[in-house]
Design a protein around this motif. Structure first.
Motif, PDB file in Angstrom:
ATOM      1  N   LEU A  14    -112.338 -65.040  78.658  1.00 28.47           N
ATOM      2  CA  LEU A  14    -113.371 -65.981  78.203  1.00 28.47           C
ATOM      3  C   LEU A  14    -113.306 -66.277  76.709  1.00 28.47           C
ATOM      4  CD1 LEU A  14    -116.475 -64.953  80.337  1.00 28.47           C
ATOM      5  CD2 LEU A  14    -114.917 -66.875  80.671  1.00 28.47           C
ATOM      6  N   GLU A  17    -111.773 -69.700  75.724  1.00 32.23           N
ATOM      7  CA  GLU A  17    -112.335 -70.903  76.335  1.00 32.23           C
ATOM      8  C   GLU A  17    -112.111 -72.152  75.486  1.00 32.23           C
ATOM      9  OE1 GLU A  17    -116.308 -72.525  78.580  1.00 32.23           O
ATOM     10  OE2 GLU A  17    -116.451 -70.675  77.439  1.00 32.23           O
ATOM     11  N   TYR A  42    -110.349 -70.257  85.807  1.00 33.77           N
ATOM     12  CA  TYR A  42    -111.016 -68.963  85.691  1.00 33.77           C
ATOM     13  C   TYR A  42    -111.051 -68.231  87.038  1.00 33.77           C
ATOM     14  CZ  TYR A  42    -112.811 -69.930  80.975  1.00 33.77           C
ATOM     15  OH  TYR A  42    -112.941 -70.181  79.638  1.00 33.77           O
ATOM     16  N   TYR A  46    -109.330 -64.667  87.680  1.00 32.31           N
ATOM     17  CA  TYR A  46    -110.208 -63.565  88.076  1.00 32.31           C
ATOM     18  C   TYR A  46    -109.729 -62.929  89.382  1.00 32.31           C
ATOM     19  CZ  TYR A  46    -114.577 -60.961  88.664  1.00 32.31           C
ATOM     20  OH  TYR A  46    -115.510 -59.963  88.805  1.00 32.31           O
TER      21      TYR A  46
END
Length: 194
Positions: A14, A17, A42, A46
C-alpha cells in the motif's frame, strides 16, 4: 518476523499506491477505470502473497499491474463470433504480419540484444534495472550501492553506447570521437570512471 498478511500488505504494497496510480494513469487510456485497475492489482497481489510472499514486493506489484493491463487489452480485442453475412461486402483488410516484417523485427531485436550485451557490466546492470525493470533511479542506486548521479551517468552512457552500436552499423563509435569529448571535461582525454 511473523507478520500477518494484512500488516505485510500495508507495509510493503500500500505504500506504493501513489506510484501505482501514476503508472496506471500513464499506461491506461480510460481514467474512469484506474480505481478498478488499482483494486484488481491489489487483489491479485494479496491473493498471491497469501500463498507465498514475494521477495521484491514493489516489483511484484508493478509486474502484476502490467499483466493486468495486458489481460484487459487482450479481452478488449476479443471479437464476438456472430454470422455477419458476406465478409467480402464488409471490405475489411486483414492485418497479418508478413514474413518480411517478422524477420525484420527478429533482426532488430537481435541487434538490440547484441548492443545491450556489449555494454560494460556495471552499465548493463544499471540499464537493465532502470529500463527493463523500470525501477526508480533512487532504488537502483540503493540496490547497487552507488550514487543517483552515477545511475544517471550510467544510463546516459548506456543509451549513447547502444545507439552508437545499433545505429552505427555495429561499429563501436567511441573510437572516432575527439579526446575532449570522451575526456573528464578538462580536455585531458582521460576516460571518466562512470
Amino acid at each position: 518476523m511473523d507478520d500477518s498478511l494484512d500488516d505485510w500488505f500495508a507495509r510493503e504494497i500500500l505504500v506504493h499506491e501513489g506510484a501505482l496510480v501514476s503508472f496506471l494513469l500513464r499506461a491506461w487510456p480510460d481514467r474512469a477505470e484506474i480505481h478498478d485497475l488499482r483494486q484488481e492489482a491489489y487483489v491479485r497481489v494479496y491473493e498471491a502473497a497469501g500463498k507465498c510472499r514475494p521477495t521484491t514486493p514493489r516489483a511484484f506489484l508493478f509486474t502484476t499491474a502490467r499483466h493486468l493491463i495486458t489481460d484487459r487489452l487482450r479481452r478488449g480485442r476479443v471479437v464476438s463470433i456472430e454470422p455477419v453475412g458476406d465478409l467480402d461486402a464488409l471490405n475489411v483488410l486483414i492485418d497479418e504480419v508478413s514474413p518480411e516484417r517478422r524477420l525484420d523485427a527478429h533482426q532488430t531485436l537481435h541487434r538490440l540484444a547484441a548492443a545491450f550485451d556489449r555494454l560494460p557490466p556495471r552499465c548493463r546492470e544499471v540499464m537493465w534495472l532502470r529500463r527493463v525493470e523500470e525501477l526508480p533511479q533512487k532504488e537502483v542506486a540503493a540496490r547497487l550501492g552507488i550514487s543517483e548521479k552515477t545511475v544517471e551517468k550510467q544510463v546516459a552512457k548506456g543509451v549513447r553506447l547502444m545507439a552508437g552500436y545499433f545505429y552505427g552499423n555495429g561499429e563501436d563509435r567511441r573510437a572516432t570521437r575527439p579526446a575532449a569529448e570522451v575526456g573528464d571535461g578538462a580536455g585531458h582525454g582521460q576516460q571518466h570512471p562512470d
